[in-house]
Design an enzyme around this catalytic site. Structure first.
Site, PDB file in Angstrom:
ATOM      1  CG  ASP A 119      28.794  37.213  38.891  1.00  0.00           C
ATOM      2  OD1 ASP A 119      28.952  38.327  38.383  1.00  0.00           O
ATOM      3  OD2 ASP A 119      28.793  36.166  38.220  1.00  0.00           O
ATOM      4  N   GLY A 157      37.970  32.321  47.888  1.00  0.00           N
ATOM      5  CA  GLY A 157      37.982  33.758  47.583  1.00  0.00           C
ATOM      6  C   GLY A 157      37.843  34.679  48.779  1.00  0.00           C
ATOM      7  CG  PHE A 216      36.736  38.218  35.861  1.00  0.00           C
ATOM      8  CD1 PHE A 216      35.679  37.405  36.248  1.00  0.00           C
ATOM      9  CD2 PHE A 216      38.015  37.866  36.248  1.00  0.00           C
ATOM     10  CE1 PHE A 216      35.888  36.259  37.007  1.00  0.00           C
ATOM     11  CE2 PHE A 216      38.247  36.716  37.003  1.00  0.00           C
ATOM     12  CZ  PHE A 216      37.178  35.919  37.377  1.00  0.00           C
ATOM     13  CB  VAL A 217      37.483  42.488  40.086  1.00  0.00           C
ATOM     14  CG1 VAL A 217      36.945  43.737  39.413  1.00  0.00           C
ATOM     15  CG2 VAL A 217      36.387  41.793  40.894  1.00  0.00           C
ATOM     16  NE  ARG A 252      42.550  31.556  45.088  1.00  0.00           N
ATOM     17  CZ  ARG A 252      41.246  31.436  44.835  1.00  0.00           C
ATOM     18  NH1 ARG A 252      40.416  32.375  45.221  1.00  0.00           N
ATOM     19  NH2 ARG A 252      40.781  30.388  44.183  1.00  0.00           N
ATOM     20  CE  LYS A 272      32.031  41.075  38.764  1.00  0.00           C
ATOM     21  NZ  LYS A 272      32.411  39.982  37.870  1.00  0.00           N
ATOM     22  CD  GLU A 275      30.854  34.191  48.084  1.00  0.00           C
ATOM     23  OE1 GLU A 275      32.070  34.183  48.349  1.00  0.00           O
ATOM     24  OE2 GLU A 275      30.395  33.614  47.107  1.00  0.00           O
ATOM     25  CG  ASP A 276      34.889  36.091  46.805  1.00  0.00           C
ATOM     26  OD1 ASP A 276      33.671  35.786  46.716  1.00  0.00           O
ATOM     27  OD2 ASP A 276      35.774  35.463  46.206  1.00  0.00           O
ATOM     28  CG  ASP A 296      40.505  32.379  41.517  1.00  0.00           C
ATOM     29  OD1 ASP A 296      39.349  32.669  41.889  1.00  0.00           O
ATOM     30  OD2 ASP A 296      40.752  31.368  40.825  1.00  0.00           O
TER      31      ASP A 296
HETATM   32  P1  IMP Z   1      27.533  33.859  42.077  1.00  0.00           P
HETATM   33  O1  IMP Z   1      27.071  32.527  42.602  1.00  0.00           O
HETATM   34  O2  IMP Z   1      27.295  33.959  40.581  1.00  0.00           O
HETATM   35  O3  IMP Z   1      26.961  35.032  42.814  1.00  0.00           O
HETATM   36  O4  IMP Z   1      29.096  33.858  42.125  1.00  0.00           O
HETATM   37  C1  IMP Z   1      29.814  34.142  43.212  1.00  0.00           C
HETATM   38  C2  IMP Z   1      31.221  33.592  43.045  1.00  0.00           C
HETATM   39  O5  IMP Z   1      31.718  33.785  41.724  1.00  0.00           O
HETATM   40  C3  IMP Z   1      32.165  34.340  43.930  1.00  0.00           C
HETATM   41  O6  IMP Z   1      32.316  33.700  45.160  1.00  0.00           O
HETATM   42  C4  IMP Z   1      33.466  34.297  43.149  1.00  0.00           C
HETATM   43  O7  IMP Z   1      34.189  33.136  43.498  1.00  0.00           O
HETATM   44  C5  IMP Z   1      33.059  34.199  41.739  1.00  0.00           C
HETATM   45  N1  IMP Z   1      33.183  35.491  41.023  1.00  0.00           N
HETATM   46  C6  IMP Z   1      32.187  36.271  40.567  1.00  0.00           C
HETATM   47  N2  IMP Z   1      32.644  37.371  39.962  1.00  0.00           N
HETATM   48  C7  IMP Z   1      33.990  37.298  40.047  1.00  0.00           C
HETATM   49  C8  IMP Z   1      35.051  38.171  39.616  1.00  0.00           C
HETATM   50  O8  IMP Z   1      34.858  39.251  39.023  1.00  0.00           O
HETATM   51  N3  IMP Z   1      36.313  37.749  39.894  1.00  0.00           N
HETATM   52  C9  IMP Z   1      36.587  36.579  40.538  1.00  0.00           C
HETATM   53  N4  IMP Z   1      35.621  35.746  40.966  1.00  0.00           N
HETATM   54  C10 IMP Z   1      34.332  36.101  40.720  1.00  0.00           C
HETATM   55 MG    MG Z   2      33.950  32.756  45.852  1.00  0.00          MG
END
Ligand code: IMP
Ligand code: MG
Length: 187
Positions: free
Chosen positions: A110, A50, A159-160, A172, A138, A106-107, A166
């Site tokens: 979440d 990502g 969800f983006v 992507r 987020k 990181e992209d 992706d």
């Molecule tokens: P976390 O571990 O829950 O913070 O998740 C982070 C990862 O979830 C990111 O690196 C993304 O790959 C994926 N992710 C979270 N939200 C989105 C979204 O809205 N679109 C696409 N990928 C997401």
């Molecule tokens: Mg990611």
């Protein structure tokens, strides 16, 4: 010239962040990072897949020397809900991190699980310092108490896709960040 994105238009509910806004955001982040890492030994760590686009744009704008490397982790299953467990799919194969100041790129953050896990992992592996930059945040979705050191933009709980992000490996290559129509992933 702008890229023609009409083939994806039917799946995107709205453009959340335009190319121009992304460019301005990455420029701002690059200035903050360059200021803080002027006297450090920066290793930019791109989290595949990502963060590919974000890392590429960020490194072009950075005015301090740096190395780059990649790790691949997965926390999501096939859908839009985090799986809750982090798997390292590609590790950072470096013998000695004791003189490296790692910045994890990181992209999006979440639940916070991926970044907090990676910070602990790399710290335990002996990195001199470990910080994080997330292009998107987020905050309303956080399950682990973690705040990135640098954040591009806060976004609502939608969800983006695009700019590297992706859904099921698609979208992507979009140059903007858009909200995916819920019917695309609820089918
Ligand atoms: P976390 O571990 O829950 O913070 O998740 C982070 C990862 O979830 C990111 O690196 C993304 O790959 C994926 N992710 C979270 N939200 C989105 C979204 O809205 N679109 C696409 N990928 C997401
Ligand atoms: Mg990611």
């Amino acid at each position: 010239m702008e890229k023609d994105c009409t083939v994806w238009d039917g799946d995107i509910a709205k453009v959340l962040i335009t190319e121009k806004e992304l460019d301005e955001t990455v420029t701002r982040l690059s200035h903050e990072i360059a200021r803080d890492y002027a006297d450090k030994n920066l290793l930019l760590l791109c989290i595949l897949k990502g963060s590919i686009v974000f890392t590429g744009d960020l490194m072009k704008k950075l005015t301090v020397p740096c190395e780059i490397d990649c790790m691949k982790v997965s926390s999501y299953g096939a859908g839009t809900v985090s799986g809750g467990r982090i798997n390292i799919l590609l590790d950072l194969h470096r013998k000695d991190l004791s003189e490296k100041d790692i910045l994890i790129v990181e992209d999006i953050i979440d639940s916070g699980r991926t970044l907090s896990y990676l910070v602990s992992y790399l710290t335990l592996n002996g990195a001199r310092s470990v910080k994080t930059v997330a292009l998107l945040d987020k905050p309303s979705r956080r399950e682990v108490d973690y705040t990135p050191d640098y954040v591009g933009l806060e976004i609502p709980d939608e969800f983006v896709v695009g700019y590297g992000l992706d859904y099921a490996e698609k979208y992507r290559t979009l140059p903007y960040v858009g909200v995916l129509k819920p019917e695309v992933y609820s089918q």
